[in-house]
Design a protein around this motif. Structure first.
Motif, PDB file in Angstrom:
ATOM      1  N   THR A 216       1.527  10.692 -10.969  1.00  0.00           N
ATOM      2  CA  THR A 216       1.892   9.276 -10.854  1.00  0.00           C
ATOM      3  C   THR A 216       3.149   9.071 -10.036  1.00  0.00           C
ATOM      4  O   THR A 216       3.364   7.987  -9.491  1.00  0.00           O
ATOM      5  N   ASP A 217       3.989  10.106  -9.949  1.00  0.00           N
ATOM      6  CA  ASP A 217       5.222   9.972  -9.174  1.00  0.00           C
ATOM      7  C   ASP A 217       5.085  10.518  -7.752  1.00  0.00           C
ATOM      8  O   ASP A 217       6.081  10.819  -7.093  1.00  0.00           O
ATOM      9  N   THR A 218       3.845  10.653  -7.269  1.00  0.00           N
ATOM     10  CA  THR A 218       3.632  11.136  -5.908  1.00  0.00           C
ATOM     11  C   THR A 218       4.373  10.248  -4.917  1.00  0.00           C
ATOM     12  O   THR A 218       4.194   9.026  -4.910  1.00  0.00           O
ATOM     13  N   GLN A 219       5.208  10.865  -4.091  1.00  0.00           N
ATOM     14  CA  GLN A 219       6.016  10.102  -3.142  1.00  0.00           C
ATOM     15  C   GLN A 219       5.139   9.300  -2.183  1.00  0.00           C
ATOM     16  O   GLN A 219       4.185   9.831  -1.621  1.00  0.00           O
ATOM     17  N   HIS A 220       5.443   8.038  -2.043  1.00  0.00           N
ATOM     18  CA  HIS A 220       4.790   7.096  -1.133  1.00  0.00           C
ATOM     19  C   HIS A 220       3.429   6.599  -1.617  1.00  0.00           C
ATOM     20  O   HIS A 220       2.797   5.802  -0.925  1.00  0.00           O
ATOM     21  N   LEU A 221       2.969   7.050  -2.791  1.00  0.00           N
ATOM     22  CA  LEU A 221       1.666   6.603  -3.282  1.00  0.00           C
ATOM     23  C   LEU A 221       1.667   5.107  -3.575  1.00  0.00           C
ATOM     24  O   LEU A 221       0.743   4.384  -3.156  1.00  0.00           O
ATOM     25  N   ALA A 222       2.667   4.625  -4.267  1.00  0.00           N
ATOM     26  CA  ALA A 222       2.722   3.198  -4.609  1.00  0.00           C
ATOM     27  C   ALA A 222       2.811   2.332  -3.362  1.00  0.00           C
ATOM     28  O   ALA A 222       2.135   1.298  -3.247  1.00  0.00           O
ATOM     29  N   GLU A 223       3.628   2.761  -2.409  1.00  0.00           N
ATOM     30  CA  GLU A 223       3.781   1.986  -1.176  1.00  0.00           C
ATOM     31  C   GLU A 223       2.486   1.957  -0.376  1.00  0.00           C
ATOM     32  O   GLU A 223       2.109   0.917   0.184  1.00  0.00           O
ATOM     33  N   LEU A 224       1.791   3.092  -0.323  1.00  0.00           N
ATOM     34  CA  LEU A 224       0.534   3.132   0.425  1.00  0.00           C
ATOM     35  C   LEU A 224      -0.509   2.224  -0.227  1.00  0.00           C
ATOM     36  O   LEU A 224      -1.220   1.488   0.478  1.00  0.00           O
ATOM     37  N   ARG A 225      -0.584   2.246  -1.538  1.00  0.00           N
ATOM     38  CA  ARG A 225      -1.521   1.357  -2.223  1.00  0.00           C
ATOM     39  C   ARG A 225      -1.195  -0.102  -1.909  1.00  0.00           C
ATOM     40  O   ARG A 225      -2.092  -0.926  -1.701  1.00  0.00           O
ATOM     41  N   HIS A 226       0.082  -0.416  -1.868  1.00  0.00           N
ATOM     42  CA  HIS A 226       0.497  -1.802  -1.633  1.00  0.00           C
ATOM     43  C   HIS A 226       0.060  -2.281  -0.247  1.00  0.00           C
ATOM     44  O   HIS A 226      -0.504  -3.369  -0.108  1.00  0.00           O
ATOM     45  N   VAL A 227       0.329  -1.484   0.794  1.00  0.00           N
ATOM     46  CA  VAL A 227      -0.015  -1.941   2.144  1.00  0.00           C
ATOM     47  C   VAL A 227      -1.516  -2.005   2.338  1.00  0.00           C
ATOM     48  O   VAL A 227      -2.030  -2.892   3.037  1.00  0.00           O
ATOM     49  N   LEU A 228      -2.244  -1.087   1.708  1.00  0.00           N
ATOM     50  CA  LEU A 228      -3.702  -1.124   1.829  1.00  0.00           C
ATOM     51  C   LEU A 228      -4.279  -2.326   1.095  1.00  0.00           C
ATOM     52  O   LEU A 228      -5.196  -2.982   1.587  1.00  0.00           O
ATOM     53  N   ALA A 229      -3.744  -2.625  -0.086  1.00  0.00           N
ATOM     54  CA  ALA A 229      -4.215  -3.782  -0.843  1.00  0.00           C
ATOM     55  C   ALA A 229      -3.950  -5.075  -0.079  1.00  0.00           C
ATOM     56  O   ALA A 229      -4.699  -6.049  -0.225  1.00  0.00           O
ATOM     57  N   ALA A 230      -2.913  -5.076   0.743  1.00  0.00           N
ATOM     58  CA  ALA A 230      -2.597  -6.258   1.558  1.00  0.00           C
ATOM     59  C   ALA A 230      -3.427  -6.303   2.835  1.00  0.00           C
ATOM     60  O   ALA A 230      -3.314  -7.250   3.619  1.00  0.00           O
TER      61      ALA A 230
END
Length: 265
Positions: A216-230
């Motif tokens: 869950t703490d994979t670096q850049h995972l949250a940011e990548l999900r965010h830009v893709l969801a947008a």
């Protein structure tokens, strides 16, 4: 195989009057001047393709030089020869040379860099190159699961950002059958967004991310999900999108993200 190619390259250089000395190389013409491996590559690698040899033997000799010198420039000479007047080079020898070095238990930076900037970023060659180094036998990789095949798969996936999404997505999805390749698939998707020539389809990429078993703490995972969801396809075609995602990720809790206007558009 690689060791034999390396030894053949060493003998060939000796025939050109070039040999190892101290912490570098020297030539018979200027024995007092110590040369770096990069200088040897720039001065002699191109001569391989002027040798009176079968083209397949020329390719093997060039890859032997790559094993010996570990210099990216040698891969440039290989591609120059492939695109030159006497080209193309024998495809079996060319791509087998890449595959062998991608599977080897040694540094492969020169090879992966060559794939990335010379073959994958050129859309005239990326589909063929990707198919030859992974796409054609990704099913074999997940069935046999040998360390050599997995090593090749990881290396190719991680530098596959510029390859057209429609070309690489089937291999991404097949690779997902092996949890040991999930991190490499993630890095491939991340590179697909960040590379200046990167290519992806946001919805498909987001769906793929959702099936990866990652910390869950994979670096850049949250940011990548965010830009893709947008709906963003590429860092350079959506200026500021990644910075917004970083800001939103730093906002912390879902409530704070909402307060910071961090819902995907």
């Amino acid at each position: 195989m690689e060791k034999r190619a390396e030894e053949a390259a060493r003998r060939w250089l000796a025939d050109q009057g070039v040999r190892r000395a101290r912490d570098g190389w020297v030539s018979d013409d200027k024995p007092e001047t110590l040369l770096t491996a990069n200088q040897v590559a720039h001065s002699w690698a191109g001569d391989v393709f002027a040798e009176d040899l079968d083209p397949a033997d020329q390719v093997r000799l060039a890859f032997g030089l790559l094993d010996l010198l570990d210099e990216y420039w040698i891969t440039c000479e290989i591609r120059f020869a492939n695109e030159g007047a006497e080209g193309p080079l024998p495809a079996d020898e060319l791509w087998d040379g890449y595959r062998q070095r991608l599977e080897a238990d040694r540094d492969a930076e020169a090879v992966t860099y060559s794939l990335w900037v010379d073959w994958f970023e050129d859309h005239e060659t990326s589909a063929t190159a990707f198919a030859e180094v992974l796409g054609h036998d990704i099913d074999r990789v997940v069935v046999e699961r040998s360390e050599a095949l997995l090593r090749r798969a990881r290396r190719v996936l991680e530098c596959s950002g510029p390859v057209r999404w429609t070309v690489k997505e089937p291999s991404y999805r097949t690779a997902m059958r092996l949890p040991t390749l999930h991190a490499a698939v993630f890095r491939g998707v991340l590179a697909s967004f960040h590379d200046v020539y990167g290519d992806l389809e946001p919805a498909a990429a987001l769906s793929l991310l959702g099936r990866l078993d990652l910390p869950t703490d994979t670096q850049h995972l949250a940011e990548l999900r965010h830009v893709l969801a947008a709906g963003h396809k590429n860092h350079y075609r959506s200026p500021g999108a990644w910075d917004d995602a970083v800001r939103c990720s730093a906002a912390g809790t879902p409530r704070r993200r909402e307060q910071a206007s961090c819902r995907p558009d």
